[in-house]
Write a protein that holds these residues in place. Structure first.
Motif, PDB file in Angstrom:
ATOM      1  N   ILE A   1       0.753  -1.214   0.172  1.00  0.00           N
ATOM      2  CA  ILE A   1      -0.031  -0.137  -0.052  1.00  0.00           C
ATOM      3  C   ILE A   1       0.912   1.352   0.087  1.00  0.00           C
ATOM      4  O   ILE A   1       0.521   2.208  -0.854  1.00  0.00           O
TER       5      ILE A   1
ATOM      6  N   TRP B   1     -12.011  -4.381  -1.339  1.00  0.00           N
ATOM      7  CA  TRP B   1     -11.414  -3.386  -0.315  1.00  0.00           C
ATOM      8  C   TRP B   1     -10.090  -2.903  -0.988  1.00  0.00           C
ATOM      9  O   TRP B   1      -9.855  -1.736  -0.989  1.00  0.00           O
TER      10      TRP B   1
ATOM     11  N   GLN C   1      -9.077   1.083  -2.122  1.00  0.00           N
ATOM     12  CA  GLN C   1      -8.154   1.817  -1.242  1.00  0.00           C
ATOM     13  C   GLN C   1      -7.221   2.385  -2.580  1.00  0.00           C
ATOM     14  O   GLN C   1      -6.736   3.516  -2.241  1.00  0.00           O
TER      15      GLN C   1
ATOM     16  N   LYS D   1      -8.298   5.409  -4.686  1.00  0.00           N
ATOM     17  CA  LYS D   1      -8.425   6.600  -4.070  1.00  0.00           C
ATOM     18  C   LYS D   1      -7.322   7.393  -3.688  1.00  0.00           C
ATOM     19  O   LYS D   1      -7.340   8.656  -3.351  1.00  0.00           O
TER      20      LYS D   1
END
Length: 461
Positions: free
Chosen positions: A377, A408, A412, A415
């Motif tokens: 991430i 999910w 994420q 965004k």
């Protein structure tokens, strides 16, 4: 139905002999010979085939080549003898001989290879349990491609005679050879060479082939002595691959033509020696690296356009590569290590800390194995937020991250702010093997259910 079948049969049989032999040459030898039972017209058509493929191994049963089970060595030998006896072509395009059984006599193998040479073979692929080869092979005037490999776990090395001259040879692959340097000066047009050298030498390994464009060096073992060197004098070299246990320094004279390189480091090798190779490869445009753990600073690669990092890489190492490749356009990474986290969102006043390639050149990123953990991430957020000319990011995520009912991970990532307004994000899936072993499987095929892109953002959220 009968009339139609007869017409089709007649039409096929009426084709010119050279067309029929070309068609049969594309078939496995076993089936090409089998056409002799169709009719008198077909009885000897197969004898003009230009590709012969004989396989007596325990490999996958899906291989569409001639195969025999254990105990049928005599049947196999008689079949090959018969094919070569009746083969009437004057120029054999390819001859493949793979045998894993010691029950096939060495004299038969020598005779078969010698026959292929007499039929003016162009491409020869030999994988057998033996080390002796017919002398005629090493003076074949028509041979353009030669591959020699010991079968299975056979550790015997190929023995080359003192007299070698292969005037048309362009591609040579040798696995386990006692005197690989014997080919130097004997192949005046050689362009591609693969050497699997498993021998210890007490002098410098000097490779001097002016025509060579591609070189693969595998499993080189040399005495642990700093005075021993691997010296490459290859002025036309365009591609270099190095892998194995390296215990000697490289010297590459005049590698200005080198465009692409790939290195894979053995755990037994010395890091400073691999770092020395990287220093010699500064001018390449494409670099692939696997299993490389460096401690010294990386050199600058002023011409690097594409970088592939195979295996798992710590985020700090990825950053160093980005800083060392100012012209980088394409970055491919297997996976990012969770052990170290250095990727952070840069503030405007810190933009000078962003690698130059991310500001002006980096347009494509691919991650082959994304687990969706914190390090993944952070890496994606950093790259999307700072790569200003990025056009595409392709993420092959673990299958359960792309479940349609709960995407999910996709939501994420989509965004994250993007420094490039033209950046498109694509998601694909990859699967763990059914055995759930620690070794990961390759990327799975694309599927609609596991594929997301910017157009799916509304649904994903």
């Amino acid at each position: 139905m009968s009339s139609t079948s007869e017409n089709v049969d007649d039409r096929l049989s009426m084709l010119p002999e050279d067309i029929l032999s070309r068609i049969l040459s594309l078939m496995p030898t076993k089936y090409a010979v089998g056409t002799s039972v169709l009719s008198k017209r077909w009885r000897y058509t197969w004898t003009s085939v230009t590709n012969l493929d004989f396989d007596y191994t325990r490999r996958s049963p899906n291989m569409i080549t001639l195969k025999f089970v254990d105990g049928n060595e005599e049947k196999f030998t008689k079949f090959v003898d018969r094919v070569l006896k009746f083969c009437k072509t004057s120029h054999l395009n390819s001859f493949r001989l793979h045998i894993s059984s010691s029950g096939v006599s060495q004299s038969s193998i020598l005779n078969w290879i010698d026959n292929a040479v007499r039929l003016n073979v162009r491409e020869l692929d030999v994988c057998v349990i033996q080390s002796e080869l017919p002398l005629s092979l090493f003076t074949c005037k028509t041979l353009t491609d030669l591959r020699l490999e010991p079968s299975d776990c056979d550790l015997k090395r190929w023995e080359f005679p003192s007299t070698i001259y292969l005037p048309c040879l362009k591609t040579l692959d040798i696995f386990l050879c006692d005197n690989p340097l014997a080919i130097q000066g004997c192949c005046p047009v050689l362009e591609s060479l693969s050497l699997n050298v498993s021998c210890y030498v007490e002098q410098d390994f000097i490779l001097n082939i002016p025509t060579l464009k591609r070189l693969n060096l595998l499993c080189i073992s040399i005495y642990d002595d700093d005075n021993r060197k691997i010296i490459l004098r290859l002025p036309k070299l365009e591609y270099l691959f190095v892998d194995g246990e390296l215990c000697s320094l490289f010297e590459m004279e005049d590698v200005s033509s080198l465009v692409e390189a790939s290195i894979s480091c053995s755990a037994c090798s010395f890091d400073f020696m691999w770092a020395d190779i990287l220093n010699k490869l500064r001018g390449v445009q494409k670099l692939t690296i696997a299993n490389f753990r460096f401690t010294s600073p990386l050199p600058i690669f002023p011409n690097m356009k594409q970088l592939e990092l195979n295996g798992t890489w710590e985020s700090g190492q990825i950053t160093q590569f980005l800083e060392s490749c100012p012209e980088l356009k394409i970055l491919c990474i297997d996976s990012v290590d969770v052990a170290e986290r250095v990727f952070k969102k840069q503030k405007p006043e810190e933009s000078k800390l962003i690698p130059a390639c991310m500001l002006t050149n980096l347009t494509s990123i691919k991650i082959s194995k994304c687990w969706g953990d914190t390090c993944d991430i952070e890496f994606l957020e950093y790259m999307l937020g700072n790569a200003q000319v990025l056009k595409s990011v392709t993420i092959f995520a673990l299958e359960n991250l792309l479940i349609e009912d709960d995407p999910w991970f996709c939501a994420q990532v989509l965004k994250f702010p993007r420094a490039s307004p033209h950046c498109e994000i694509r998601f694909r899936s990859w699967k763990l093997p059914q055995s759930q072993e620690s070794e990961y499987s390759d990327i799975s095929e694309y599927s609609d259910k596991s594929e997301y892109s910017d157009s799916d953002e509304a649904e994903a959220l």
